[in-house]
Design an enzyme around this catalytic site. Structure first.
Site, PDB file in Angstrom:
ATOM      1  N   SER A   5      32.470  42.758  53.032  1.00 32.92           N
ATOM      2  CA  SER A   5      33.501  42.174  53.884  1.00 32.92           C
ATOM      3  C   SER A   5      33.942  40.814  53.383  1.00 32.92           C
ATOM      4  O   SER A   5      33.109  39.941  53.175  1.00 32.92           O
ATOM      5  CB  SER A   5      33.000  42.050  55.330  1.00 32.92           C
ATOM      6  OG  SER A   5      31.868  41.235  55.411  1.00 32.92           O
ATOM      7  N   CYS A   6      35.238  40.695  53.181  1.00 32.12           N
ATOM      8  CA  CYS A   6      35.931  39.411  53.079  1.00 32.12           C
ATOM      9  C   CYS A   6      35.838  38.690  51.736  1.00 32.12           C
ATOM     10  O   CYS A   6      34.824  38.735  51.047  1.00 32.12           O
ATOM     11  CB  CYS A   6      35.476  38.451  54.166  1.00 32.12           C
ATOM     12  SG  CYS A   6      35.590  39.110  55.833  1.00 32.12           S
ATOM     13  N   ASP A   7      36.932  38.024  51.422  1.00 30.54           N
ATOM     14  CA  ASP A   7      37.029  37.096  50.301  1.00 30.54           C
ATOM     15  C   ASP A   7      37.899  35.937  50.749  1.00 30.54           C
ATOM     16  O   ASP A   7      38.952  36.141  51.362  1.00 30.54           O
ATOM     17  CB  ASP A   7      37.664  37.771  49.081  1.00 30.54           C
ATOM     18  CG  ASP A   7      36.817  38.913  48.551  1.00 30.54           C
ATOM     19  OD1 ASP A   7      35.894  38.641  47.765  1.00 30.54           O
ATOM     20  OD2 ASP A   7      37.078  40.071  48.932  1.00 30.54           O
TER      21      ASP A   7
END
Length: 419
Positions: A5-7
Site C-alpha cells: 500500500s501507498c507511495d
C-alpha cells in the site's frame, strides 16, 4: 493476497521548476474501499473538550487549522491531506521487529489528520505526531474489510522543507530533507542520517540485541523485520527513486501526476489492492503565492481527473465528494465492530464507477470520454499555472474551485453514461 500500500513523493529545489516544493501520494487500499475528499474549516475549542478519533478519545487542543483530506470514508483520520499553512502529510504502512499493536489506539491515518490540524510547519507536525504517539500509542485495525494492522511512516512537507518520520511501535526516527528528491514506500528508509529520534530508540535496540552499540547506527537496518514479506514494496521504492531522479531538475506538478499514473513501476496499483485516491500539491516558497492541492477522489489516477483546491475564506462544502454518514449506527462505531459494510460511495465515485464501465466496454465512447477528462484537467492545470506565474488568484472563484471542477467532471460522465 500480497499486502502492499501507498507511495509518497517529494521534490524540492533545485529538483523542481519555479522554486516550488512538489508533494505527491498514491493511496493504495483494498479495491472496494471508497476514498472521499472532505474539507474541515479552522476552529476554536473549549478547554477540556474531548476529540473522538477513529477508535479512541483524546484531548482536543484550543485551535485547529483548516484541512482538506483524502480519506477512507469509514474512518476519522486521512491517508493524505494539506492544511491552510501549506503543510502536507502522507503516510505509509511499514513493519518492523516490534510487533504491531492489535489494541485500539490512534491509527496512523488519525495521526495524519492530527498533524495537519495542529501544526503550521512540517517540523511542528513531526513534534505533534511523536508527542501523540508517546501519549496514546498507535494500533487498531486499518481496514473495515479485513484484519490489517501496521506501523507507520510519514512524509511531511511545507513551503521550505520536508521531513521523513518513521515509526515502529513507540520508537521513531526523523530525517530532514532540504533539497533534491525523496520518496517512501512500505519499508523503512531512514538509515544513518537521523536528525531527530526517540530518546530511547538506540538504548531499546541495544537491549534487544539488534545493535551492538559500536557500529554506526542505521535505523532501517536495526528496526526493519528480518524476513520482510512486503516483497513488492522494495521494488516500488526503487522504481519511485528512479522516476524522481529521471525528472530531477525539471519537476513540475504535471510530472508528479505522471509518476503517480505510472503502471509499469507498480506505483499506480491494480488488483485486490489498488490506487483508490491520489494527491499532488505545489508549495511555492513565495508566501504571496497560494499552495495548490490536486485530488482525484476516485480510483486509478490514469482514469481520473486531478482537481485543484486552494485555501481561501468561506470554502464551499464539497458535497459531491463527501460520503454518506451513518452516525452511531455506523458498523465502525458499534461493538463488535465491522459486522456489516454500508454503501459509502459518494456522488462523484458513483458517476466515475459508471464511466469506467463504459470505458472498459465501449472503445469509441470510452476514448472520447477519456479525451474530455484529459481536456478538463489540462484546462485546470493551465489556469493554476497562470495563478502561480501571474499572481492573479480570483478568490471568489477559488471558493468553489474544487466543487465546480467536480461538477464539470460529473457532467462528462453523465453525458456519456446516458447516451
Amino acid at each position: 493476497m500480497e499486502l502492499t500500500s501507498c507511495d509518497t513523493f517529494v521534490a524540492l529545489p533545485p529538483a523542481t521548476i519555479g522554486n516550488r516544493i512538489i508533494f505527491g501520494k498514491n493511496s493504495d487500499r483494498l479495491s472496494d474501499e471508497v476514498q472521499e475528499i472532505i474539507y474541515f474549516p479552522a476552529s476554536f475549542h473549549s478547554d477540556g473538550k474531548k476529540l473522538e478519533c477513529t477508535y479512541i478519545q483524546i484531548e482536543q487542543v484550543k485551535e485547529t487549522y483548516a484541512v482538506i483530506l483524502s480519506r477512507p470514508s469509514w474512518l476519522w483520520g486521512a491517508e493524505m491531506g494539506a492544511n491552510e499553512h501549506g503543510v502536507c502529510i502522507g503516510n505509509e504502512a511499514v513493519w518492523g521487529r516490534e510487533a504491531v499493536c492489535d489494541e485500539e489506539a490512534l491509527l496512523g491515518m488519525d495521526l495524519v489528520r492530527l498533524g495537519l490540524e495542529r501544526a503550521d510547519t512540517a517540523e511542528k507536525a513531526v513534534t505533534v505526531i511523536v508527542d501523540l504517539l508517546e501519549k496514546y500509542g498507535q494500533g487498531g485495525n486499518c481496514s473495515e474489510s479485513m484484519v490489517f494492522s501496521y506501523h507507520n511512516s510519514f512524509l511531511i512537507a511545507d513551503r521550505h522543507e520536508a521531513w521523513i518520520l518513521e515509526t515502529i511501535g513507540q520508537y521513531w526516527a526523523a530525517e530532514k530533507v532540504e533539497e533534491g528528491v525523496r520518496n517512501i514506500s512500505n519499508q523503512l528508509s531512514i538509515t544513518t542520517k537521523i536528525d531527530r529520534e526517540h530518546p530511547k530508540m538506540r538504548e531499546h535496540a541495544k537491549d534487544k540485541g539488534w545493535w551492538d552499540g559500536q557500529k554506526e547506527f542505521n535505523f532501517a537496518a536495526v528496526y526493519a523485520p528480518l524476513n520482510s514479506w512486503i516483497t513488492a514494496s522494495s521494488g516500488r521504492y526503487y522504481e519511485g527513486c528512479q522516476l524522481l531522479n529521471k525528472h530531477k531538475g525539471n519537476m513540475t506538478f504535471e510530472t508528479m501526476m505522471e509518476i503517480l499514473r505510472d503502471k509499469e513501476s507498480g506505483i499506480n496499483m491494480e488488483g485486490e489492492f489498488q490506487t483508490t485516491g491520489s494527491m499532488v500539491s505545489v508549495l511555492p516558497s513565495d508566501p504571496s503565492l497560494p499552495c495548490i492541492h490536486f485530488f482525484t477522489g476516485t480510483p486509478n489516477p490514469e482514469r481520473s481527473v486531478f482537481k485543484p483546491f486552494i485555501f481561501v475564506p468561506n470554502i464551499a462544502q464539497l458535497l459531491e465528494t463527501n460520503s454518506p454518514t451513518f452516525g452511531h449506527e455506523d458498523p465502525v462505531k458499534k461493538k463488535p465492530r465491522f459486522q456489516s459494510k454500508p454503501d459509502r460511495r459518494h456522488a462523484l465515485y458513483l458517476k466515475h464507477e459508471q464511466a469506467i464501465e463504459i470505458i472498459d466496454s465501449n472503445e469509441e465512447r470510452g476514448r472520447k470520454m477519456l479525451e474530455k477528462m484529459k481536456t478538463l484537467e489540462k484546462e485546470m492545470l493551465k489556469e493554476m499555472e497562470s495563478v502561480l506565474q501571474n499572481k492573479d488568484l480570483d478568490v471568489n472563484r477559488a471558493v468553489k474551485l474544487f466543487s465546480q471542477c467536480v461538477k464539470n467532471e460529473m457532467k462528462i460522465y453523465e453525458s456519456k453514461v446516458g447516451s
